[in-house]
Design an enzyme around this catalytic site. Structure first.
Site, PDB file in Angstrom:
ATOM      1  NE  ARG A  33      -8.719  -7.372  15.144  1.00  0.00           N
ATOM      2  CZ  ARG A  33      -8.486  -6.946  13.957  1.00  0.00           C
ATOM      3  NH1 ARG A  33      -7.873  -5.564  13.931  1.00  0.00           N
ATOM      4  NH2 ARG A  33      -8.633  -7.401  12.904  1.00  0.00           N
ATOM      5  CG  PHE A  48      -1.516   1.216   1.831  1.00  0.00           C
ATOM      6  CD1 PHE A  48      -1.944   2.008   0.862  1.00  0.00           C
ATOM      7  CD2 PHE A  48      -1.590   1.532   3.303  1.00  0.00           C
ATOM      8  CE1 PHE A  48      -2.603   3.132   1.398  1.00  0.00           C
ATOM      9  CE2 PHE A  48      -2.002   2.612   3.721  1.00  0.00           C
ATOM     10  CZ  PHE A  48      -2.768   3.559   2.501  1.00  0.00           C
ATOM     11  CG  ASP A  66      -7.832  -2.595  19.368  1.00  0.00           C
ATOM     12  OD1 ASP A  66      -6.747  -2.282  18.460  1.00  0.00           O
ATOM     13  OD2 ASP A  66      -8.832  -2.408  19.190  1.00  0.00           O
ATOM     14  CB  VAL A 112     -10.455  -0.068  10.770  1.00  0.00           C
ATOM     15  CG1 VAL A 112      -9.901   1.628  10.777  1.00  0.00           C
ATOM     16  CG2 VAL A 112     -11.589  -0.122  11.187  1.00  0.00           C
ATOM     17  CE1 TYR A 122       3.070  -3.733  12.294  1.00  0.00           C
ATOM     18  CE2 TYR A 122       2.948  -2.358  14.314  1.00  0.00           C
ATOM     19  CZ  TYR A 122       2.973  -2.470  12.959  1.00  0.00           C
ATOM     20  OH  TYR A 122       2.844  -1.378  11.896  1.00  0.00           O
TER      21      TYR A 122
HETATM   22  P1  NAD Z   1       1.364  -3.429   3.278  1.00  0.00           P
HETATM   23  O1  NAD Z   1       1.059  -4.899   3.890  1.00  0.00           O
HETATM   24  O2  NAD Z   1       0.410  -2.977   2.171  1.00  0.00           O
HETATM   25  O3  NAD Z   1       2.852  -3.266   2.847  1.00  0.00           O
HETATM   26  C1  NAD Z   1       3.900  -4.234   3.395  1.00  0.00           C
HETATM   27  C2  NAD Z   1       4.491  -4.662   2.086  1.00  0.00           C
HETATM   28  O4  NAD Z   1       5.673  -5.644   2.761  1.00  0.00           O
HETATM   29  C3  NAD Z   1       3.370  -5.812   1.430  1.00  0.00           C
HETATM   30  O5  NAD Z   1       3.788  -5.372   0.063  1.00  0.00           O
HETATM   31  C4  NAD Z   1       4.140  -7.049   1.670  1.00  0.00           C
HETATM   32  O6  NAD Z   1       3.920  -8.187   0.672  1.00  0.00           O
HETATM   33  C5  NAD Z   1       5.672  -6.911   2.140  1.00  0.00           C
HETATM   34  N1  NAD Z   1       6.191  -7.716   3.031  1.00  0.00           N
HETATM   35  C6  NAD Z   1       5.769  -8.340   4.125  1.00  0.00           C
HETATM   36  N2  NAD Z   1       6.612  -9.072   4.487  1.00  0.00           N
HETATM   37  C7  NAD Z   1       7.559  -9.145   3.809  1.00  0.00           C
HETATM   38  C8  NAD Z   1       8.741  -9.813   3.787  1.00  0.00           C
HETATM   39  N3  NAD Z   1       9.183 -10.524   4.791  1.00  0.00           N
HETATM   40  N4  NAD Z   1       9.760  -9.888   2.625  1.00  0.00           N
HETATM   41  C9  NAD Z   1       9.654  -8.802   1.873  1.00  0.00           C
HETATM   42  N5  NAD Z   1       8.364  -8.090   1.797  1.00  0.00           N
HETATM   43  C10 NAD Z   1       7.574  -8.290   2.858  1.00  0.00           C
HETATM   44  O7  NAD Z   1       1.139  -2.250   4.404  1.00  0.00           O
HETATM   45  P2  NAD Z   1       1.350  -0.910   4.492  1.00  0.00           P
HETATM   46  O8  NAD Z   1       0.330  -0.368   5.321  1.00  0.00           O
HETATM   47  O9  NAD Z   1       1.910  -0.081   3.272  1.00  0.00           O
HETATM   48  O10 NAD Z   1       2.646  -0.785   5.521  1.00  0.00           O
HETATM   49  C11 NAD Z   1       4.100  -0.511   4.943  1.00  0.00           C
HETATM   50  C12 NAD Z   1       4.846  -0.126   6.479  1.00  0.00           C
HETATM   51  O11 NAD Z   1       4.471   0.815   7.301  1.00  0.00           O
HETATM   52  C13 NAD Z   1       4.958  -1.557   7.181  1.00  0.00           C
HETATM   53  O12 NAD Z   1       6.233  -1.400   7.791  1.00  0.00           O
HETATM   54  C14 NAD Z   1       3.911  -1.155   8.478  1.00  0.00           C
HETATM   55  O13 NAD Z   1       4.253  -1.718   9.723  1.00  0.00           O
HETATM   56  C15 NAD Z   1       4.168   0.500   8.375  1.00  0.00           C
HETATM   57  N6  NAD Z   1       3.197   1.133   9.141  1.00  0.00           N
HETATM   58  C16 NAD Z   1       1.986   1.200   8.365  1.00  0.00           C
HETATM   59  C17 NAD Z   1       0.721   1.802   9.154  1.00  0.00           C
HETATM   60  C18 NAD Z   1      -0.588   1.968   8.317  1.00  0.00           C
HETATM   61  O14 NAD Z   1      -1.402   2.655   9.118  1.00  0.00           O
HETATM   62  N7  NAD Z   1      -0.826   1.266   7.312  1.00  0.00           N
HETATM   63  C19 NAD Z   1       1.079   2.581  10.250  1.00  0.00           C
HETATM   64  C20 NAD Z   1       2.372   2.390  11.069  1.00  0.00           C
HETATM   65  C21 NAD Z   1       3.391   1.698  10.326  1.00  0.00           C
HETATM   66  C1  UD1 Z   2      -2.709   0.473  12.548  1.00  0.00           C
HETATM   67  C2  UD1 Z   2      -1.617  -0.434  11.227  1.00  0.00           C
HETATM   68  C3  UD1 Z   2      -0.428  -0.954  11.732  1.00  0.00           C
HETATM   69  C4  UD1 Z   2       0.030   0.607  12.623  1.00  0.00           C
HETATM   70  C5  UD1 Z   2      -0.845   1.156  13.471  1.00  0.00           C
HETATM   71  C6  UD1 Z   2      -0.303   2.542  13.842  1.00  0.00           C
HETATM   72  C7  UD1 Z   2      -2.980  -1.880   9.566  1.00  0.00           C
HETATM   73  C8  UD1 Z   2      -3.310  -3.089   9.221  1.00  0.00           C
HETATM   74  N1  UD1 Z   2      -2.490  -1.508  10.856  1.00  0.00           N
HETATM   75  O1  UD1 Z   2      -2.807  -0.581  13.652  1.00  0.00           O
HETATM   76  O2  UD1 Z   2       0.468  -1.131  10.944  1.00  0.00           O
HETATM   77  O3  UD1 Z   2       1.303   0.315  13.129  1.00  0.00           O
HETATM   78  O4  UD1 Z   2      -2.052   1.575  13.005  1.00  0.00           O
HETATM   79  O5  UD1 Z   2      -1.063   3.196  14.725  1.00  0.00           O
HETATM   80  O6  UD1 Z   2      -2.395  -1.172   8.782  1.00  0.00           O
HETATM   81  N2  UD1 Z   2     -11.204  -2.691  13.596  1.00  0.00           N
HETATM   82  C9  UD1 Z   2     -12.507  -2.962  13.879  1.00  0.00           C
HETATM   83  N3  UD1 Z   2     -13.076  -3.663  12.958  1.00  0.00           N
HETATM   84  C10 UD1 Z   2     -12.565  -4.432  11.750  1.00  0.00           C
HETATM   85  C11 UD1 Z   2     -11.129  -3.810  11.550  1.00  0.00           C
HETATM   86  C12 UD1 Z   2     -10.550  -3.167  12.637  1.00  0.00           C
HETATM   87  O7  UD1 Z   2     -13.403  -2.506  14.512  1.00  0.00           O
HETATM   88  O8  UD1 Z   2     -12.918  -4.760  11.033  1.00  0.00           O
HETATM   89  C13 UD1 Z   2     -10.696  -1.860  14.792  1.00  0.00           C
HETATM   90  C14 UD1 Z   2      -9.457  -2.622  15.641  1.00  0.00           C
HETATM   91  O9  UD1 Z   2     -10.016  -3.355  16.324  1.00  0.00           O
HETATM   92  C15 UD1 Z   2      -8.953  -1.298  16.088  1.00  0.00           C
HETATM   93  C16 UD1 Z   2      -9.204  -0.233  14.963  1.00  0.00           C
HETATM   94  O10 UD1 Z   2     -10.115  -0.848  14.102  1.00  0.00           O
HETATM   95  O11 UD1 Z   2      -9.539  -0.732  17.094  1.00  0.00           O
HETATM   96  C17 UD1 Z   2      -8.110   0.089  14.013  1.00  0.00           C
HETATM   97  O12 UD1 Z   2      -7.721  -1.271  13.384  1.00  0.00           O
HETATM   98  P1  UD1 Z   2      -6.486  -1.492  12.259  1.00  0.00           P
HETATM   99  O13 UD1 Z   2      -7.007  -0.582  11.154  1.00  0.00           O
HETATM  100  O14 UD1 Z   2      -6.121  -2.831  12.249  1.00  0.00           O
HETATM  101  O15 UD1 Z   2      -5.320  -0.259  12.807  1.00  0.00           O
HETATM  102  P2  UD1 Z   2      -4.303  -0.570  14.214  1.00  0.00           P
HETATM  103  O16 UD1 Z   2      -4.326  -1.641  14.850  1.00  0.00           O
HETATM  104  O17 UD1 Z   2      -4.359   0.738  14.837  1.00  0.00           O
END
Ligand code: NAD
Ligand code: UD1
Length: 306
Positions: free
Chosen positions: A270, A12, A273, A188, A144
């Site tokens: 969860r 993403f 959470d 979410v 995590y």
């Molecule tokens: P995402 O799952 O879309 O992206 C992660 C990518 O890493 C995926 O393409 C997956 O295939 C790849 N990947 C996972 N394990 C791997 C491995 N062992 N080797 C090679 N590739 C691997 O998720 P995202 O939301 O784009 O997250 C990107 C980064 O940002 C992650 O490190 C995540 O922990 C961090 N992050 C995301 C959020 C959020 O809200 N989306 C918040 C805080 C931190």
């Molecule tokens: C998210 C990110 C994590 C990041 C963190 C930083 C993802 C998948 N997770 O975690 O990588 O490090 O923010 O703040 O990108 N929920 C529901 N119903 C659903 C799904 C989720 O109620 O179907 C609730 C969860 O219990 C939680 C909230 O929504 O309370 C957010 O969940 P989620 O989007 O998974 O994010 P985080 O756990 O905050």
């Protein structure tokens, strides 16, 4: 022009960064095991893009990807907090060993700058509903969060010992196009918007009063480019707007945009959470040029294709 290694670049956030780097004229190497990422997220016909399907937990593959690179955006990880609760050993390979392999390969290749995707999860519930600044004591509640905090600390060791230049961003909740909604582990907003559009029931874990600080992916990319190419900022930096939105408020916004909501059921909260997560962003504002904020409603509109 530089050559940038983007681990997790088919995912993403990573794929949006890849697009921005290519648009700016850079070369990009993506290392991704496609566990969540997709080839279709990448412009594979661009001659400045090299794609390696491989695992950051495999030191030899990281070493191969690092060759010829000038800087790294280390985004590969299992992004789901719940996945780490269910399978800590597997997620540790990606979320911690992967970071160590990136650090070692950088040291061997003399690469210094690394952008790291850390997380608000490292603060646990220590924010107590207030805006969380970077000095808030860390309280990782899940594997995590433990792996993210340990990765930060290893990056700091490599900074002191080997001259690496880590730009550590603690993302709060990022949302936008390409966040994959297909797994129960997904973010979410991606799940709720897809279910609302398809008229499928929505599950809320807990009472729905938990809050998050949502940040649009397009706004994030502008910061990541500064982290890769700007002045070195030694301390980790929160990325959030200092705005708390509850899941109930989020559902109301989605309902207003979609002309109603499918049935919403409540399941138990969860394990691990976090209740309230809101960023103090004073440090971010001090060191980075902030983009104009894409408001939640506008980001949702783009995600819903409205
Ligand atoms: P995402 O799952 O879309 O992206 C992660 C990518 O890493 C995926 O393409 C997956 O295939 C790849 N990947 C996972 N394990 C791997 C491995 N062992 N080797 C090679 N590739 C691997 O998720 P995202 O939301 O784009 O997250 C990107 C980064 O940002 C992650 O490190 C995540 O922990 C961090 N992050 C995301 C959020 C959020 O809200 N989306 C918040 C805080 C931190
Ligand atoms: C998210 C990110 C994590 C990041 C963190 C930083 C993802 C998948 N997770 O975690 O990588 O490090 O923010 O703040 O990108 N929920 C529901 N119903 C659903 C799904 C989720 O109620 O179907 C609730 C969860 O219990 C939680 C909230 O929504 O309370 C957010 O969940 P989620 O989007 O998974 O994010 P985080 O756990 O905050």
């Amino acid at each position: 022009m530089a050559e940038i290694l983007v681990t997790g670049g088919a995912g993403f956030i990573g794929s949006h960064l890849v697009d921005a780097l290519l648009a700016a004229g850079h070369g990009v190497c993506v290392l991704d095991n496609l566990s969540m990422g997709k080839r279709s997220n990448l412009p594979l016909d661009n001659p400045r893009l090299r794609f390696i399907e491989g695992d950051v937990a495999d030191a030899a593959q990281v070493e191969q990807a690092m060759a010829g690179c000038d800087a790294v955006a280390h985004l590969a990880a299992v992004a789901s907090v719940q996945a780490s609760v269910d399978d800590p050993a597997a997620t540790h390979q990606s979320n911690f060993i992967g970071t160590l392999n990136v650090c070692e390969a950088m040291r061997r290749h003399g690469v210094r700058r690394v952008l790291y995707a850390s997380s608000a999860a490292i603060y646990g519930n220590n924010g107590e509903g207030l805006a969380i600044d970077e000095d808030t004591p860390k309280a990782p509640l899940t594997p995590y969060a433990v792996d993210k905090l340990a990765s930060e600390q290893y990056l700091d060791f490599y900074r002191r010992q080997h001259g690496l230049e880590p730009a550590v961003f603690r993302f709060f909740n990022i949302f936008g196009p390409r966040q994959d909604p297909s797994s129960p582990y997904s973010g979410v907003i991606s799940i709720f918007t897809q279910r609302a559009q398809q008229g499928q029931p929505i599950s809320v874990f807990g009472d729905g009063e938990q809050t998050r600080d949502f940040f649009y992916v397009g706004d994030l990319i502008e910061l990541l480019l500064q982290g890769l190419f700007g002045e070195v900022v030694e301390q980790p930096v929160n990325v959030g707007w200092n705005q708390a939105v509850s899941l109930k408020q989020l559902l109301a916004e989605i309902g207003a945009l979609c002309g109603g909501l499918p049935p919403v059921t409540h399941l138990p909260a969860r394990a691990g959470d976090i209740r309230h997560s809101r960023a103090d962003n004073v440090r971010l504002r001090a060191h980075y040029r902030l983009p104009q904020q894409t408001p939640l409603r506008e980001g949702l509109r783009q995600l819903l294709g409205l």
